[in-house]
Design a protein around this motif. Structure first.
Motif, short mmCIF file in Angstrom:
data_model
loop_
_atom_site.label_atom_id
_atom_site.label_comp_id
_atom_site.label_asym_id
_atom_site.label_seq_id
_atom_site.Cartn_x
_atom_site.Cartn_y
_atom_site.Cartn_z
N PRO A 151 -3.96 -3.43 -39.58
CA PRO A 151 -3.34 -4.24 -38.62
C PRO A 151 -2.96 -3.57 -37.42
O PRO A 151 -3.11 -4.04 -36.22
N ALA A 152 -2.79 -2.24 -37.30
CA ALA A 152 -2.57 -1.49 -36.33
C ALA A 152 -3.85 -1.32 -35.35
O ALA A 152 -4.07 -1.26 -34.54
N ALA A 153 -5.13 -1.09 -36.52
CA ALA A 153 -6.44 -0.88 -35.72
C ALA A 153 -6.58 -2.06 -35.03
O ALA A 153 -7.24 -2.01 -33.85
N PHE A 154 -6.62 -3.43 -35.54
CA PHE A 154 -6.95 -4.48 -35.06
C PHE A 154 -5.94 -4.77 -33.71
O PHE A 154 -6.57 -5.36 -32.65
N ALA A 155 -4.67 -4.51 -33.91
CA ALA A 155 -3.97 -4.62 -32.49
C ALA A 155 -4.38 -3.71 -31.49
O ALA A 155 -4.44 -4.39 -30.24
N GLU A 156 -4.94 -2.53 -31.76
CA GLU A 156 -5.34 -1.76 -30.73
C GLU A 156 -6.60 -2.24 -30.11
O GLU A 156 -7.02 -2.30 -28.98
N VAL A 157 -7.62 -2.97 -31.00
CA VAL A 157 -8.95 -3.52 -30.51
C VAL A 157 -8.48 -4.62 -29.46
O VAL A 157 -9.02 -4.95 -28.35
N THR A 158 -7.61 -5.19 -29.91
CA THR A 158 -7.20 -6.48 -29.20
C THR A 158 -6.65 -6.06 -27.78
O THR A 158 -6.62 -6.61 -26.80
N ARG A 159 -5.75 -4.96 -27.63
CA ARG A 159 -5.23 -4.33 -26.48
C ARG A 159 -6.38 -3.73 -25.60
O ARG A 159 -6.20 -4.17 -24.47
N ILE A 160 -7.37 -3.36 -25.99
CA ILE A 160 -8.40 -2.68 -25.21
C ILE A 160 -9.62 -3.83 -24.79
O ILE A 160 -10.20 -3.49 -23.92
N LEU A 161 -9.55 -4.75 -25.47
CA LEU A 161 -10.36 -5.97 -24.98
C LEU A 161 -10.06 -6.99 -24.05
O LEU A 161 -8.95 -7.04 -24.03
N GLU A 162 -10.90 -7.28 -23.21
CA GLU A 162 -10.49 -8.34 -22.15
C GLU A 162 -10.49 -9.83 -22.93
O GLU A 162 -11.04 -9.69 -23.82
N PRO A 163 -9.80 -10.63 -22.22
CA PRO A 163 -9.93 -12.01 -22.93
C PRO A 163 -11.11 -12.49 -22.89
O PRO A 163 -11.98 -12.30 -22.11
N GLY A 164 -11.37 -13.12 -24.38
CA GLY A 164 -12.66 -13.71 -24.67
C GLY A 164 -13.55 -12.51 -24.88
O GLY A 164 -14.60 -12.89 -25.43
N GLY A 165 -13.06 -11.20 -25.11
CA GLY A 165 -14.10 -10.19 -25.67
C GLY A 165 -14.40 -10.22 -26.92
O GLY A 165 -13.54 -10.79 -27.86
N HIS A 166 -15.68 -9.70 -27.50
CA HIS A 166 -15.99 -9.83 -28.87
C HIS A 166 -15.76 -8.46 -29.62
O HIS A 166 -16.13 -7.38 -28.88
N PHE A 167 -15.47 -8.61 -30.85
CA PHE A 167 -15.33 -7.40 -31.63
C PHE A 167 -16.25 -7.68 -32.81
O PHE A 167 -16.13 -8.44 -33.60
N VAL A 168 -17.10 -6.80 -32.97
CA VAL A 168 -18.16 -7.01 -33.98
C VAL A 168 -18.14 -5.40 -34.85
O VAL A 168 -18.58 -4.44 -34.21
N PHE A 169 -18.34 -5.85 -35.93
CA PHE A 169 -18.21 -4.45 -37.13
C PHE A 169 -18.92 -4.66 -38.14
O PHE A 169 -18.89 -5.74 -38.83
N THR A 170 -19.28 -3.60 -38.93
CA THR A 170 -19.84 -3.83 -40.32
C THR A 170 -18.84 -2.57 -41.02
O THR A 170 -18.20 -1.68 -40.50
N THR A 171 -18.52 -3.22 -42.22
CA THR A 171 -17.76 -2.39 -43.20
C THR A 171 -18.02 -2.90 -44.32
O THR A 171 -18.75 -3.85 -44.72
N TRP A 172 -17.17 -2.46 -45.58
CA TRP A 172 -17.18 -2.82 -46.89
C TRP A 172 -16.06 -3.71 -47.21
O TRP A 172 -14.96 -3.18 -46.79
N GLU A 173 -16.11 -4.88 -48.19
CA GLU A 173 -14.98 -5.67 -48.18
C GLU A 173 -14.75 -5.94 -49.54
O GLU A 173 -15.13 -6.58 -50.44
#
Length: 268
Positions: A151-173
């Motif tokens: 949750p802290a990581a996603f909040a940081e990504v939200t902070r550094i992105l401009e409005p409407g910006g995309h976050f794309v990642f690969t991981t294991w779930e």
């Protein structure tokens, strides 16, 4: 990728020696070549399980960002981020917790052709050091699984992105972890959530290759780096069948800042 579930290690700096010595191992590159064939992005010299197909898909999902800035979190030695930035015509900010990886990434960027405006710095998912709203898109390849406080990581990504910006990642779930719910809580709209092609057979083939070439890897990379890879190959195989590798793309909402969200622990 040492599996970060239950008893398995989650130390983000565990791979520092591997990243320092990866360049010296023709055997390791050969193992990946054999497992991935033409889908192995050798020009990016990645550490992990990213493919040419993944990099093309990541670039597609980053959106229209030409002339603006892309961030690569958990950038490692920089190759995948540089390839995506080149394809998109963007500048690049790479962030990694391992200083040795950042130093290697800077060297790679200075020799990258065609030249890319790229900066690499030590930082983390939770504290990138990047400016608020400074990025048109954020990517991450096979690094998020190591982050304890998602949750802290996603909040940081939200902070550094401009409005409407995309976050794309690969991981294991793993089954207990819902990335879509965490992204929604952080103010993202999830656009894509898909299993990456042929990931399981390829990853298992890499692990078989590592275990079959233990002596060669130790000779080329040193005992510490080889032991890290061998431990991963032994420990991780048993959980892979129920822990798919996924590619996720999400869009930041117009009203999201990421600043007011209280971090909470989320283990994966």
């Amino acid at each position: 990728m040492t599996w970060a579930v239950g008893e398995f290690s989650q130390e983000e700096d565990r791979y520092a020696e591997v990243l320092r010595r990866q360049w010296s191992s023709d055997t390791l590159r050969g193992i990946y070549r054999d497992a991935y064939g033409a889908d192995y992005p050798e020009e990016a010299d990645p550490f992990g399980f990213v493919t040419r197909t993944d990099l093309v898909r990541i670039a597609e999902l980053c959106g229209h960002v030409r002339g603006r800035r892309l961030a690569d979190l958990g950038c490692g030695r920089g190759g995948p981020g540089l390839e995506v930035a080149r394809a998109l015509g963007t500048s690049l900010s790479g962030v990694d917790v391992v200083e040795a990886a950042v130093l290697e990434a800077r060297t790679r960027a200075s020799a990258h052709e065609p030249a890319t405006d790229a900066r690499f710095e030590v930082g983390s998912f939770e504290a990138t050091g990047l400016g608020t709203g400074s990025c048109a898109a954020v990517m991450s390849v096979d690094a998020l699984w190591m982050v304890w406080d998602k949750p802290a990581a996603f909040a940081e990504v939200t902070r550094i992105l401009e409005p409407g910006g995309h976050f794309v990642f690969t991981t294991w779930e793993p089954a207990y972890l819902d990335h879509r719910a965490l992204l929604s809580e952080a103010g993202f709209e999830v656009l894509v959530h898909e299993e990456t092609p042929a990931w399981l057979s390829r990853q298992l083939a890499v692990y078989r290759g590592i275990l079959s070439h233990r002596r060669e890897l130790a000779g080329e990379m040193g005992q510490t780096a080889a032991a890290t890879l061998i431990a991963e190959a032994r420990e991780t195989r048993s959980v892979l069948a129920t822990t798919p590798r996924v590619l996720v793309a999400a869009k930041k909402g117009a009203e999201s800042s990421g600043l007011s969200r209280r971090p909470r622990r989320s283990r994966a």
